[in-house]
Design an enzyme around this catalytic site. Structure first.
Site, short mmCIF file in Angstrom:
data_model
loop_
_atom_site.label_atom_id
_atom_site.label_comp_id
_atom_site.label_asym_id
_atom_site.label_seq_id
_atom_site.Cartn_x
_atom_site.Cartn_y
_atom_site.Cartn_z
N HIS A 95 0.79 -1.09 -0.20
CA HIS A 95 0.02 -0.08 0.08
C HIS A 95 0.85 1.20 -0.20
CE1 HIS A 95 -4.27 -1.12 0.23
NE2 HIS A 95 -3.78 -2.07 1.11
N LEU B 255 3.76 1.51 -1.11
CA LEU B 255 4.67 1.89 -2.32
C LEU B 255 3.76 2.31 -3.44
CD1 LEU B 255 6.63 -1.58 -2.59
CD2 LEU B 255 7.54 0.70 -2.14
N ARG C 1 -1.85 -19.75 -22.01
CA ARG C 1 -0.65 -18.99 -22.40
C ARG C 1 0.35 -20.33 -23.00
NH1 ARG C 1 2.55 -15.72 -18.05
NH2 ARG C 1 0.59 -14.42 -18.36
N TYR C 2 0.50 -21.29 -22.07
CA TYR C 2 1.45 -22.42 -22.62
C TYR C 2 0.93 -23.51 -23.32
CZ TYR C 2 4.56 -19.90 -19.28
OH TYR C 2 5.30 -18.94 -18.74
#
Length: 460
Positions: A254, A256, A368-369
């Site tokens: 938070h 950051l 994705r793969y």
């Protein structure tokens, strides 16, 4: 000052329990087996009853008055008499040398009884299995000493345990069985809390930070109870430590976001003023990556802390509806196929948002793969629901990575290139969500290629 007792002087309660239990078990069995013959002897043997004594006295008086009855040809006529409640009585006449005069063959039981009477040194009666023997009655006839013994068929009820004394093999078998039952009861008494401890330890090791040993085990006054208390104290410390760690990560994430938001605002203002360059584009890209990482860290913390969420009994298809639609659209964009097989009647209590996020991360990773397609199916049994996500991609190259892929920030070697994207938080979020349901998640390679993710959720 109160004296402090050294731990070495405190008796080991488990040792005392084991010692007393085995000693008591052995003592009871040895005592029971040892007392059976004595009980039987005391039950079967007794003083000579008056009516039987009168019978022998009358018979002896008759011989004393008529010594000629002891002649050889008259002896056999003295053997049988029907003089006692209609039962045939056999009378044995024994001389002073211990020889039976009126019977050629005498039974083994009669010989035993004569020895018993001699040891008792008084007239007695003894109940054998199916006959009653009594005597002796000593009298004198023609200047010589004689003894009378009697026998007639008789049977009286005996306690059931006397049957054991007559059947040694059965008695031995029962003794072994009884000792086994007593030792088994002791083993159960000691093993049950240990099994409880093991289950609690396994649950804690698998991520269930709320797992504790039950109160019944804690209330024990021996070392097992002390161990249970120590385990619960350890579990409390571990839970507090990990929760504090997750809160710290959440708080840092938070914090950051504030400088990150300022950085993005400064970049936007710079671009608005026409300041464009490769360096500024790179800074913008890295800022976006940092924003996504912080978002996933916050999500991981929320799932592990399980804040602001309560279980709801909903249909699985209803919870995953939007996730499946988005995944199907994403697969189509990549020219891949998503096969869905989830029965709308499958219902279970679950946390909708964490479970949706877990399935979303797993499906996006599989799409994705994968090479051509991904399938997801749900199988319902009596006590659990299994969700299987299968792709036809390359799988995981090394088997040791199959468990490690669910750790935060871990990625297999083949996926660590920057172009693969992500920071290894998606699968960690999925595992945290599954563990919050007290379920399990596993990964295994398929033959010849592909990856199979299996999620198991309890229905309670």
């Amino acid at each position: 000052m109160a004296s402090i007792i050294s731990p070495k002087k405190i008796p080991n309660r488990i040792f005392i329990k084991l010692l007393l239990s085995f000693w008591l078990c052995s003592s009871v069995i040895i005592t029971a087996v040892g007392l059976l013959p004595l009980l039987q002897q005391n039950h079967d043997r007794g003083p000579l009853p008056p009516h039987l004594k009168d019978l022998l006295v009358r018979f002896g008086s008759r011989i004393s008055d008529s010594p000629e009855l002891l002649n050889t040809h008259n002896l056999k006529h003295l053997t049988h008499r029907r003089d006692f409640k209609g039962k045939p009585i056999i009378i044995y006449i024994v001389n002073d040398q211990g020889l039976v005069l009126n019977k050629d063959n005498i039974s083994r039981g009669m010989r035993r009884f004569m020895l018993m009477a001699e040891e008792a040194n008084q007239p007695i009666s003894h109940q054998f299995k199916n006959e009653l023997l009594f005597g002796p009655y000593n009298f004198e006839a023609a200047g010589k000493q004689y003894s009378l013994y009697g026998r007639f068929a008789d049977h009286h009820r005996r306690p059931w345990f006397f049957f054991l004394a007559e059947n040694k093999l059965l008695t031995l078998s029962l003794a072994i069985t009884l000792s086994g039952l007593l030792c088994g009861l002791l083993a159960w008494h000691l093993g049950k809390p240990l099994r409880t401890l093991k289950l609690s330890a396994d649950a804690l090791a698998n991520g269930d930070l709320t797992s504790r040993v039950d109160k019944a085990t804690i209330k024990r006054k021996d070392e097992i109870g002390q161990l249970a208390q120590a385990f619960n104290s350890m579990a409390d410390s571990v839970e507090n430590m990990l929760n504090n760690q997750q809160r710290l990560i959440s708080d840092i994430s938070h914090e950051l976001r504030t400088p990150l938001t300022r950085l993005q605002l400064a970049l936007a203002l710079s671009r608005k003023k026409g300041h464009e360059s490769t360096e500024i584009d790179r800074i913008g890209y890295e800022a976006e990556q940092l924003e996504q990482m912080i978002a996933e860290l916050l999500e991981l913390s929320k799932v592990k802390l399980n804040v602001n969420e309560s279980k709801r009994h909903l249909g699985l298809a209803e919870t995953l509806g939007q996730v499946l639609d988005d995944a199907e659209f994403e697969a189509e964009q990549q020219q891949k196929k998503l096969t869905i097989n989830i029965d709308e009647e499958i219902e279970l209590p679950h946390y909708p948002r964490p479970l949706s996020r877990a399935i979303e991360n797993l499906l996006r990773n599989a799409i994705r793969y994968s090479s051509t397609g991904v399938s997801i199916e749900a199988i319902e049994t009596t006590h659990k629901v299994s969700i299987n996500i299968i792709d036809d991609g390359p799988g995981i190259e090394h088997d040791h990575d199959l468990k490690a892929i669910f750790k935060p920030f871990y990625r297999p070697q083949s996926a660590r290139e920057r172009e693969s994207g992500g920071w290894g938080l998606g699968l960690a979020i999925a595992e945290a969500a599954v563990l919050a349901h007290k379920g399990s998640i596993t990964a295994k390679n398929r033959t010849p290629h592909g990856l199979h993710i299996c999620i198991t959720l309890p229905k309670k």
